[in-house]
Design a protein around this motif. Structure first.
Motif, PDB file in Angstrom:
ATOM      1  N   GLY A   1       0.815  -1.207   0.000  1.00 32.10           N
ATOM      2  CA  GLY A   1       0.000   0.000   0.000  1.00 32.10           C
ATOM      3  C   GLY A   1       0.843   1.249   0.000  1.00 32.10           C
ATOM      4  N   ARG A   2       0.195   2.371  -0.218  1.00 34.74           N
ATOM      5  CA  ARG A   2       0.869   3.678  -0.219  1.00 34.74           C
ATOM      6  C   ARG A   2       0.997   4.249   1.191  1.00 34.74           C
ATOM      7  N   ALA A   3       0.024   3.947   2.040  1.00 36.53           N
ATOM      8  CA  ALA A   3       0.083   4.409   3.435  1.00 36.53           C
ATOM      9  C   ALA A   3       0.957   3.436   4.221  1.00 36.53           C
ATOM     10  N   SER A   4       1.651   3.954   5.216  1.00 35.09           N
ATOM     11  CA  SER A   4       2.521   3.085   6.016  1.00 35.09           C
ATOM     12  C   SER A   4       1.680   2.062   6.782  1.00 35.09           C
ATOM     13  N   ALA A   5       2.311   0.927   7.076  1.00 37.89           N
ATOM     14  CA  ALA A   5       1.623  -0.109   7.851  1.00 37.89           C
ATOM     15  C   ALA A   5       1.212   0.434   9.221  1.00 37.89           C
ATOM     16  N   ASP A   6       2.057   1.282   9.805  1.00 40.63           N
ATOM     17  CA  ASP A   6       1.741   1.867  11.112  1.00 40.63           C
ATOM     18  C   ASP A   6       0.488   2.738  11.032  1.00 40.63           C
ATOM     19  N   LEU A   7       0.412   3.577  10.019  1.00 37.92           N
ATOM     20  CA  LEU A   7      -0.749   4.455   9.878  1.00 37.92           C
ATOM     21  C   LEU A   7      -2.005   3.664   9.548  1.00 37.92           C
ATOM     22  N   ARG A   8      -1.855   2.615   8.750  1.00 33.89           N
ATOM     23  CA  ARG A   8      -3.014   1.754   8.455  1.00 33.89           C
ATOM     24  C   ARG A   8      -3.509   1.082   9.731  1.00 33.89           C
ATOM     25  N   ALA A   9      -2.589   0.625  10.587  1.00 36.66           N
ATOM     26  CA  ALA A   9      -2.990  -0.003  11.857  1.00 36.66           C
ATOM     27  C   ALA A   9      -3.684   1.011  12.761  1.00 36.66           C
ATOM     28  N   ARG A  10      -3.180   2.228  12.794  1.00 38.77           N
ATOM     29  CA  ARG A  10      -3.825   3.267  13.606  1.00 38.77           C
ATOM     30  C   ARG A  10      -5.239   3.546  13.111  1.00 38.77           C
ATOM     31  N   ALA A  11      -5.408   3.616  11.798  1.00 38.33           N
ATOM     32  CA  ALA A  11      -6.745   3.842  11.231  1.00 38.33           C
ATOM     33  C   ALA A  11      -7.653   2.653  11.532  1.00 38.33           C
ATOM     34  N   PHE A  12      -7.125   1.444  11.391  1.00 44.27           N
ATOM     35  CA  PHE A  12      -7.897   0.231  11.653  1.00 44.27           C
ATOM     36  C   PHE A  12      -8.422   0.227  13.087  1.00 44.27           C
ATOM     37  N   HIS A  13      -7.556   0.573  14.033  1.00 37.46           N
ATOM     38  CA  HIS A  13      -7.935   0.565  15.455  1.00 37.46           C
ATOM     39  C   HIS A  13      -8.566   1.877  15.906  1.00 37.46           C
ATOM     40  N   ASN A  14      -8.545   2.886  15.043  1.00 35.75           N
ATOM     41  CA  ASN A  14      -9.058   4.232  15.356  1.00 35.75           C
ATOM     42  C   ASN A  14      -8.417   4.769  16.634  1.00 35.75           C
ATOM     43  N   THR A  15      -7.083   4.634  16.692  1.00 31.15           N
ATOM     44  CA  THR A  15      -6.322   5.128  17.840  1.00 31.15           C
ATOM     45  C   THR A  15      -5.076   5.858  17.355  1.00 31.15           C
ATOM     46  N   ASP A  16      -4.745   6.918  18.031  1.00 27.68           N
ATOM     47  CA  ASP A  16      -3.523   7.670  17.757  1.00 27.68           C
ATOM     48  C   ASP A  16      -3.372   8.084  16.297  1.00 27.68           C
ATOM     49  N   VAL A  17      -4.479   8.396  15.653  1.00 34.94           N
ATOM     50  CA  VAL A  17      -4.431   8.869  14.268  1.00 34.94           C
ATOM     51  C   VAL A  17      -4.015  10.336  14.299  1.00 34.94           C
ATOM     52  N   PRO A  18      -3.046  10.737  13.481  1.00 33.72           N
ATOM     53  CA  PRO A  18      -2.582  12.126  13.502  1.00 33.72           C
ATOM     54  C   PRO A  18      -3.712  13.118  13.214  1.00 33.72           C
ATOM     55  N   PRO A  19      -3.616  14.309  13.771  1.00 30.02           N
ATOM     56  CA  PRO A  19      -4.675  15.312  13.638  1.00 30.02           C
ATOM     57  C   PRO A  19      -5.210  15.573  12.218  1.00 30.02           C
ATOM     58  N   PRO A  20      -4.394  15.632  11.192  1.00 30.46           N
ATOM     59  CA  PRO A  20      -5.008  15.916   9.896  1.00 30.46           C
ATOM     60  C   PRO A  20      -5.978  14.827   9.441  1.00 30.46           C
ATOM     61  N   LEU A  21      -5.808  13.623   9.966  1.00 29.89           N
ATOM     62  CA  LEU A  21      -6.647  12.496   9.564  1.00 29.89           C
ATOM     63  C   LEU A  21      -7.658  12.091  10.616  1.00 29.89           C
ATOM     64  N   HIS A  22      -7.451  12.512  11.847  1.00 25.55           N
ATOM     65  CA  HIS A  22      -8.267  12.025  12.954  1.00 25.55           C
ATOM     66  C   HIS A  22      -9.770  12.203  12.710  1.00 25.55           C
TER      67      HIS A  22
END
Length: 106
Positions: free
Chosen positions: A23-44
């Motif tokens: 994918g284009r998004a990092s695995a870390d960011l995808r995991a954060r989105a999946f769990h809806n935790t610690d997503v950075p402010p522009p995406l939260h």
């Protein structure tokens, strides 16, 4: 519920693909989105809406993420991760409730 149930196997494969596939998004960011935790402010705001009240997502939510430098490909992946994550939590809760009801009935 049996762990090797075909539906569980398919579900686990989907989750694995969403979290660890190419994918284009990092695995870390995808995991954060999946769990809806610690997503950075522009995406939260966008990710939280997808995970908790998808009917409230607006073009402005996507525009804010784009302004922060998130590409359309990354946005697509992160929205899918958030939706699949929410669905996975509901699926697990449903299975737990079913198992509890079966246990109580026995």
């Amino acid at each position: 519920m049996p762990e090797n149930d075909d539906k569980r196997v398919a579900h686990d494969a989907l989750v694995d693909s969403v979290l660890r596939g190419k994918g284009r998004a990092s695995a870390d960011l995808r995991a954060r989105a999946f769990h809806n935790t610690d997503v950075p402010p522009p995406l939260h705001g966008l990710i939280d809406k997808v995970a908790t009240r998808a009917n409230r997502v607006t073009d402005a939510d996507f525009a804010a993420a784009r302004q922060a430098g998130i590409s359309d490909d990354q946005l697509f992946e992160l929205v899918v991760c958030a939706a699949v994550g929410h669905s996975a939590r509901l699926y697990d809760a449903g299975l737990a409730a079913l198992a509890a009801a079966i246990e109580e009935a026995e």
